[in-house]
Write a protein that holds these residues in place. Sequence first.
Motif, PDB file in Angstrom:
ATOM      1  N   GLY A  43      30.214  67.643  23.802  1.00 32.29           N
ATOM      2  CA  GLY A  43      30.356  67.829  25.246  1.00 32.29           C
ATOM      3  C   GLY A  43      29.573  69.030  25.742  1.00 32.29           C
ATOM      4  N   GLY A  44      29.576  70.102  24.969  1.00 30.87           N
ATOM      5  CA  GLY A  44      28.806  71.296  25.331  1.00 30.87           C
ATOM      6  C   GLY A  44      27.312  71.030  25.356  1.00 30.87           C
ATOM      7  N   LEU A  45      26.827  70.310  24.340  1.00 31.50           N
ATOM      8  CA  LEU A  45      25.401  69.979  24.304  1.00 31.50           C
ATOM      9  C   LEU A  45      25.005  69.115  25.500  1.00 31.50           C
ATOM     10  CD1 LEU A  45      24.777  69.204  20.518  1.00 31.50           C
ATOM     11  CD2 LEU A  45      24.273  71.311  21.776  1.00 31.50           C
ATOM     12  N   ILE A  46      25.827  68.129  25.801  1.00 27.03           N
ATOM     13  CA  ILE A  46      25.539  67.248  26.934  1.00 27.03           C
ATOM     14  C   ILE A  46      25.592  68.034  28.248  1.00 27.03           C
ATOM     15  CG2 ILE A  46      26.366  65.265  28.264  1.00 27.03           C
ATOM     16  CD1 ILE A  46      27.445  64.157  25.558  1.00 27.03           C
ATOM     17  N   THR A  47      26.615  68.877  28.382  1.00 30.68           N
ATOM     18  CA  THR A  47      26.788  69.666  29.606  1.00 30.68           C
ATOM     19  C   THR A  47      25.591  70.577  29.850  1.00 30.68           C
ATOM     20  OG1 THR A  47      29.186  69.580  29.406  1.00 30.68           O
ATOM     21  CG2 THR A  47      28.284  71.354  30.751  1.00 30.68           C
ATOM     22  N   ALA A  48      25.024  71.132  28.789  1.00 30.25           N
ATOM     23  CA  ALA A  48      23.863  72.007  28.933  1.00 30.25           C
ATOM     24  C   ALA A  48      22.578  71.201  29.111  1.00 30.25           C
ATOM     25  CB  ALA A  48      23.747  72.921  27.720  1.00 30.25           C
ATOM     26  N   PHE A  49      22.462  70.103  28.378  1.00 27.06           N
ATOM     27  CA  PHE A  49      21.206  69.364  28.326  1.00 27.06           C
ATOM     28  C   PHE A  49      20.854  68.652  29.629  1.00 27.06           C
ATOM     29  CE2 PHE A  49      19.028  65.311  27.427  1.00 27.06           C
ATOM     30  CZ  PHE A  49      17.811  65.813  26.966  1.00 27.06           C
ATOM     31  N   LEU A  50      21.796  67.945  30.216  1.00 25.57           N
ATOM     32  CA  LEU A  50      21.464  67.119  31.388  1.00 25.57           C
ATOM     33  C   LEU A  50      20.935  67.923  32.571  1.00 25.57           C
ATOM     34  CD1 LEU A  50      24.300  64.427  31.286  1.00 25.57           C
ATOM     35  CD2 LEU A  50      21.922  64.208  30.561  1.00 25.57           C
ATOM     36  N   PRO A  51      21.603  69.023  32.989  1.00 26.78           N
ATOM     37  CA  PRO A  51      21.038  69.788  34.110  1.00 26.78           C
ATOM     38  C   PRO A  51      19.714  70.472  33.752  1.00 26.78           C
ATOM     39  CG  PRO A  51      23.322  70.414  33.739  1.00 26.78           C
ATOM     40  CD  PRO A  51      22.916  69.523  32.633  1.00 26.78           C
ATOM     41  N   LEU A  52      19.578  70.917  32.504  1.00 26.62           N
ATOM     42  CA  LEU A  52      18.322  71.547  32.094  1.00 26.62           C
ATOM     43  C   LEU A  52      17.181  70.532  32.093  1.00 26.62           C
ATOM     44  CD1 LEU A  52      19.492  73.914  29.217  1.00 26.62           C
ATOM     45  CD2 LEU A  52      18.608  74.583  31.454  1.00 26.62           C
ATOM     46  N   ARG A  53      17.449  69.335  31.615  1.00 29.98           N
ATOM     47  CA  ARG A  53      16.424  68.278  31.627  1.00 29.98           C
ATOM     48  C   ARG A  53      16.000  67.955  33.055  1.00 29.98           C
ATOM     49  NH1 ARG A  53      17.830  62.324  29.702  1.00 29.98           N
ATOM     50  NH2 ARG A  53      18.996  62.509  31.634  1.00 29.98           N
ATOM     51  N   ARG A  54      16.976  67.842  33.951  1.00 30.61           N
ATOM     52  CA  ARG A  54      16.665  67.550  35.357  1.00 30.61           C
ATOM     53  C   ARG A  54      15.828  68.683  35.963  1.00 30.61           C
ATOM     54  NH1 ARG A  54      21.379  66.010  36.578  1.00 30.61           N
ATOM     55  NH2 ARG A  54      22.202  68.009  37.264  1.00 30.61           N
ATOM     56  N   PHE A  55      16.159  69.931  35.637  1.00 32.12           N
ATOM     57  CA  PHE A  55      15.423  71.084  36.157  1.00 32.12           C
ATOM     58  C   PHE A  55      13.986  71.107  35.640  1.00 32.12           C
ATOM     59  CE2 PHE A  55      14.275  75.651  35.800  1.00 32.12           C
ATOM     60  CZ  PHE A  55      14.256  75.958  37.155  1.00 32.12           C
ATOM     61  N   ILE A  56      13.810  70.832  34.352  1.00 32.23           N
ATOM     62  CA  ILE A  56      12.476  70.822  33.760  1.00 32.23           C
ATOM     63  C   ILE A  56      11.633  69.701  34.361  1.00 32.23           C
ATOM     64  CG2 ILE A  56      11.197  70.398  31.611  1.00 32.23           C
ATOM     65  CD1 ILE A  56      13.499  71.937  30.206  1.00 32.23           C
ATOM     66  N   ARG A  57      12.214  68.544  34.549  1.00 29.21           N
ATOM     67  CA  ARG A  57      11.500  67.434  35.182  1.00 29.21           C
ATOM     68  C   ARG A  57      11.084  67.786  36.607  1.00 29.21           C
ATOM     69  NH1 ARG A  57      14.764  62.032  33.265  1.00 29.21           N
ATOM     70  NH2 ARG A  57      13.913  62.006  31.164  1.00 29.21           N
ATOM     71  N   ARG A  58      11.952  68.499  37.288  1.00 27.49           N
ATOM     72  CA  ARG A  58      11.620  68.903  38.676  1.00 27.49           C
ATOM     73  C   ARG A  58      10.466  69.897  38.693  1.00 27.49           C
ATOM     74  NH1 ARG A  58      15.975  69.522  43.275  1.00 27.49           N
ATOM     75  NH2 ARG A  58      14.489  69.283  44.927  1.00 27.49           N
TER      76      ARG A  58
END
Length: 155
Positions: free
Chosen positions: A137-152
């Motif tokens: 859950g921690g990995l998912i919680t960190a990964f999804l917003p970071l991935r969205r930010f990097i894509r942006r």
Amino acid sequence: MTRSGIFLGSIGGVLLLAMMGLTVCDVIGRYLFNSPIKGASELTELLLCAVIFVGLGAVSLAEDHVTVDLLTEKMPQAVHPSRQALTGALSGLILVVIAWRLWIYADQIGGYGGQTTNLGIPIAPLGYFCAVCAFVGGLITAFLPLRRFIRRLQE
């Protein structure tokens, strides 16, 4: 919702249904037949713990964590992607620390053979399960917003 989220939600639903059925049968047995189910409260506690930590993964995948937006709604729109990435990373880090401490606690419980009082069910495996769920859950919680930010940033 992703397949993984549906799968985790379904497991949580089955566990919740089992907990509800156990409680109903225990209450009926207790009040109608004066014969409660032995260890029902222990099983309910174990099932509740499993429901919470399985649900953590489903909530993380859907990014449906409880949030309070007292200050964030007044921030400029340009700040939101970086704020979401930062709060996701910090929340993920906190969950990973919780997972680490749960693992250590499960080791301690396993070391002295901790088990439930009435049924003698070992508690350490549940602790390890909760630690793994919190870590994922921690990995998912960190990964999804970071991935969205990097894509942006790459746009």
